[in-house]
Design a protein around this motif. Sequence first.
Motif, PDB file in Angstrom:
ATOM      1  N   TRP A 117      47.465  80.559  10.259  1.00 52.20           N
ATOM      2  CA  TRP A 117      47.608  80.140   8.869  1.00 52.20           C
ATOM      3  C   TRP A 117      48.542  78.951   8.689  1.00 52.20           C
ATOM      4  O   TRP A 117      48.180  77.962   8.062  1.00 52.20           O
ATOM      5  N   VAL A 138      47.309  75.318   7.119  1.00 47.44           N
ATOM      6  CA  VAL A 138      47.845  74.743   5.886  1.00 47.44           C
ATOM      7  C   VAL A 138      48.433  73.365   6.170  1.00 47.44           C
ATOM      8  O   VAL A 138      48.166  72.394   5.452  1.00 47.44           O
ATOM      9  N   ARG A 158      47.344  69.720   4.543  1.00 39.79           N
ATOM     10  CA  ARG A 158      48.385  69.059   3.769  1.00 39.79           C
ATOM     11  C   ARG A 158      48.844  67.765   4.434  1.00 39.79           C
ATOM     12  O   ARG A 158      48.887  66.710   3.803  1.00 39.79           O
ATOM     13  N   VAL A 201      48.598  69.697  -2.576  1.00 33.53           N
ATOM     14  CA  VAL A 201      48.777  71.117  -2.858  1.00 33.53           C
ATOM     15  C   VAL A 201      48.830  71.292  -4.368  1.00 33.53           C
ATOM     16  O   VAL A 201      49.605  70.637  -5.052  1.00 33.53           O
ATOM     17  N   GLU A 231      50.642  77.388  -4.805  1.00 36.39           N
ATOM     18  CA  GLU A 231      51.099  78.149  -3.653  1.00 36.39           C
ATOM     19  C   GLU A 231      51.369  79.581  -4.078  1.00 36.39           C
ATOM     20  O   GLU A 231      52.128  79.821  -5.016  1.00 36.39           O
ATOM     21  N   THR A 279      47.277  79.086  -0.217  1.00 31.49           N
ATOM     22  CA  THR A 279      47.665  77.753  -0.656  1.00 31.49           C
ATOM     23  C   THR A 279      46.409  77.057  -1.151  1.00 31.49           C
ATOM     24  O   THR A 279      45.390  77.028  -0.447  1.00 31.49           O
ATOM     25  N   ILE A 316      43.346  78.063   1.268  1.00 23.27           N
ATOM     26  CA  ILE A 316      43.574  78.543   2.622  1.00 23.27           C
ATOM     27  C   ILE A 316      44.272  79.885   2.450  1.00 23.27           C
ATOM     28  O   ILE A 316      45.414  79.959   1.993  1.00 23.27           O
TER      29      ILE A 316
END
Length: 110
Positions: free
Chosen positions: A16, A20, A24, A31, A34, A39, A50
Amino acid sequence: MEPGKNIAIKVPLYRWDETVAFYRDKVGLKVTRELENSTGFSFGSMTLWIDRVPHQSQTDVWIELFDDAPETALAALGTPRRDELEPLDGVTGHWTCDPAGTVILLRKNA
């Protein structure tokens, strides 16, 4: 039916953080939200989520389709109802999947 607003990549816990970071930092997506286990990124007119899934061993892509009559659309698709996958709190629709196993949230646009 028409495309929804969300695409989710369900990622095992051990992948994970790097997934992310990839979207990003390397892809450069913004983003937008969150959460503890999710995210969200701006992905054109959609949100790419994600999602961290601790009990999962492989990555899955889940998509969303809108239809004014999800029950009728599910019958027309001839696909299985998969509502056990995730709670649908406050959503009128059903989880299903395509023949390849891609999970689809077939729902009414709120």
